[in-house]
Design a protein around this motif. Structure first.
Motif, mmCIF file in Angstrom:
data_model
loop_
_atom_site.group_PDB
_atom_site.id
_atom_site.type_symbol
_atom_site.label_atom_id
_atom_site.label_comp_id
_atom_site.label_asym_id
_atom_site.label_seq_id
_atom_site.Cartn_x
_atom_site.Cartn_y
_atom_site.Cartn_z
ATOM 1 N N GLN A 35 0.831 -1.201 0.000
ATOM 2 C CA GLN A 35 0.000 0.000 0.000
ATOM 3 C C GLN A 35 0.868 1.255 0.000
ATOM 4 O O GLN A 35 0.564 2.233 -0.686
ATOM 5 N N LEU A 36 1.961 1.218 0.753
ATOM 6 C CA LEU A 36 2.877 2.360 0.785
ATOM 7 C C LEU A 36 3.568 2.547 -0.565
ATOM 8 O O LEU A 36 3.723 3.675 -1.031
ATOM 9 N N ARG A 37 3.978 1.437 -1.204
ATOM 10 C CA ARG A 37 4.594 1.529 -2.538
ATOM 11 C C ARG A 37 3.616 2.121 -3.552
ATOM 12 O O ARG A 37 4.006 2.902 -4.418
ATOM 13 N N GLU A 38 2.353 1.756 -3.436
ATOM 14 C CA GLU A 38 1.342 2.299 -4.343
ATOM 15 C C GLU A 38 1.207 3.812 -4.168
ATOM 16 O O GLU A 38 1.150 4.563 -5.145
ATOM 17 N N LEU A 39 1.184 4.271 -2.927
ATOM 18 C CA LEU A 39 1.102 5.710 -2.666
ATOM 19 C C LEU A 39 2.361 6.424 -3.157
ATOM 20 O O LEU A 39 2.286 7.538 -3.682
ATOM 21 N N ALA A 40 3.514 5.787 -3.020
ATOM 22 C CA ALA A 40 4.756 6.374 -3.523
ATOM 23 C C ALA A 40 4.737 6.412 -5.051
ATOM 24 O O ALA A 40 5.192 7.389 -5.657
ATOM 25 N N GLY A 41 4.194 5.391 -5.669
ATOM 26 C CA GLY A 41 4.093 5.366 -7.125
ATOM 27 C C GLY A 41 3.197 6.460 -7.674
ATOM 28 O O GLY A 41 3.406 6.958 -8.778
ATOM 29 N N ARG A 42 2.207 6.841 -6.899
ATOM 30 C CA ARG A 42 1.305 7.926 -7.301
ATOM 31 C C ARG A 42 1.885 9.303 -7.005
ATOM 32 O O ARG A 42 1.286 10.320 -7.337
ATOM 33 N N GLY A 43 3.042 9.318 -6.318
ATOM 34 C CA GLY A 43 3.688 10.589 -6.007
ATOM 35 C C GLY A 43 3.237 11.222 -4.706
ATOM 36 O O GLY A 43 3.571 12.367 -4.423
ATOM 37 N N TRP A 44 2.480 10.502 -3.899
ATOM 38 C CA TRP A 44 1.985 11.055 -2.650
ATOM 39 C C TRP A 44 2.993 10.896 -1.523
ATOM 40 O O TRP A 44 2.976 11.655 -0.561
ATOM 41 N N LEU A 45 3.838 9.854 -1.613
ATOM 42 C CA LEU A 45 4.873 9.607 -0.624
ATOM 43 C C LEU A 45 6.207 9.485 -1.329
ATOM 44 O O LEU A 45 6.261 9.187 -2.523
ATOM 45 N N ALA A 46 7.273 9.681 -0.590
ATOM 46 C CA ALA A 46 8.628 9.463 -1.102
ATOM 47 C C ALA A 46 9.205 8.269 -0.354
ATOM 48 O O ALA A 46 9.076 8.166 0.866
ATOM 49 N N ARG A 47 9.836 7.360 -1.090
ATOM 50 C CA ARG A 47 10.441 6.176 -0.477
ATOM 51 C C ARG A 47 11.936 6.390 -0.363
ATOM 52 O O ARG A 47 12.593 6.776 -1.324
ATOM 53 N N THR A 48 12.474 6.130 0.827
ATOM 54 C CA THR A 48 13.917 6.210 1.013
ATOM 55 C C THR A 48 14.523 4.871 0.599
ATOM 56 O O THR A 48 13.813 3.887 0.406
ATOM 57 N N GLY A 49 15.818 4.825 0.476
ATOM 58 C CA GLY A 49 16.487 3.587 0.095
ATOM 59 C C GLY A 49 16.349 2.475 1.115
ATOM 60 O O GLY A 49 16.494 1.310 0.804
ATOM 61 N N ALA A 50 16.034 2.806 2.338
ATOM 62 C CA ALA A 50 15.933 1.817 3.404
ATOM 63 C C ALA A 50 14.499 1.311 3.590
ATOM 64 O O ALA A 50 14.196 0.696 4.602
ATOM 65 N N GLY A 51 13.610 1.574 2.651
ATOM 66 C CA GLY A 51 12.237 1.110 2.765
ATOM 67 C C GLY A 51 11.391 1.920 3.735
ATOM 68 O O GLY A 51 10.386 1.441 4.236
ATOM 69 N N ARG A 52 11.793 3.107 3.978
ATOM 70 C CA ARG A 52 11.024 4.011 4.828
ATOM 71 C C ARG A 52 10.347 5.049 3.944
ATOM 72 O O ARG A 52 10.778 5.288 2.836
ATOM 73 N N TYR A 53 9.297 5.644 4.466
ATOM 74 C CA TYR A 53 8.492 6.563 3.667
ATOM 75 C C TYR A 53 8.360 7.920 4.328
ATOM 76 O O TYR A 53 8.259 8.016 5.551
ATOM 77 N N LEU A 54 8.346 8.930 3.484
ATOM 78 C CA LEU A 54 8.200 10.331 3.904
ATOM 79 C C LEU A 54 7.096 10.975 3.074
ATOM 80 O O LEU A 54 6.854 10.557 1.935
ATOM 81 N N PRO A 55 6.455 12.024 3.597
ATOM 82 C CA PRO A 55 5.491 12.741 2.763
ATOM 83 C C PRO A 55 6.233 13.537 1.689
ATOM 84 O O PRO A 55 7.382 13.907 1.865
ATOM 85 N N ARG A 56 5.583 13.773 0.577
ATOM 86 C CA ARG A 56 6.167 14.596 -0.500
ATOM 87 C C ARG A 56 5.820 16.036 -0.275
ATOM 88 O O ARG A 56 4.884 16.438 0.222
#
Length: 56
Positions: A35-56
């Protein structure tokens, strides 16, 4: 989204599952990364290299 934006820093799938009140078993946490990858794919979240997520 709200959980990620309210966090003090990057969050992991386990952090999201915990905030949602889910048990921290593999079956309950396993859907969260997708679910997090999907949100990152839509540009809503940013994924770090360590599999962590940040807001865009």
């Amino acid at each position: 989204m709200e959980i990620v934006t309210d966090a003090d820093g990057p969050v992991m799938a386990k952090d999201i599952a915990r905030a949602l009140g889910r048990e921290l078993t593999q079956g309950k946490v396993e859907p969260v990364p997708g679910q997090l990858r999907e949100l990152a794919g839509r540009g809503w979240l940013a994924r770090t290299g360590a599999g962590r997520y940040l807001p865009r």
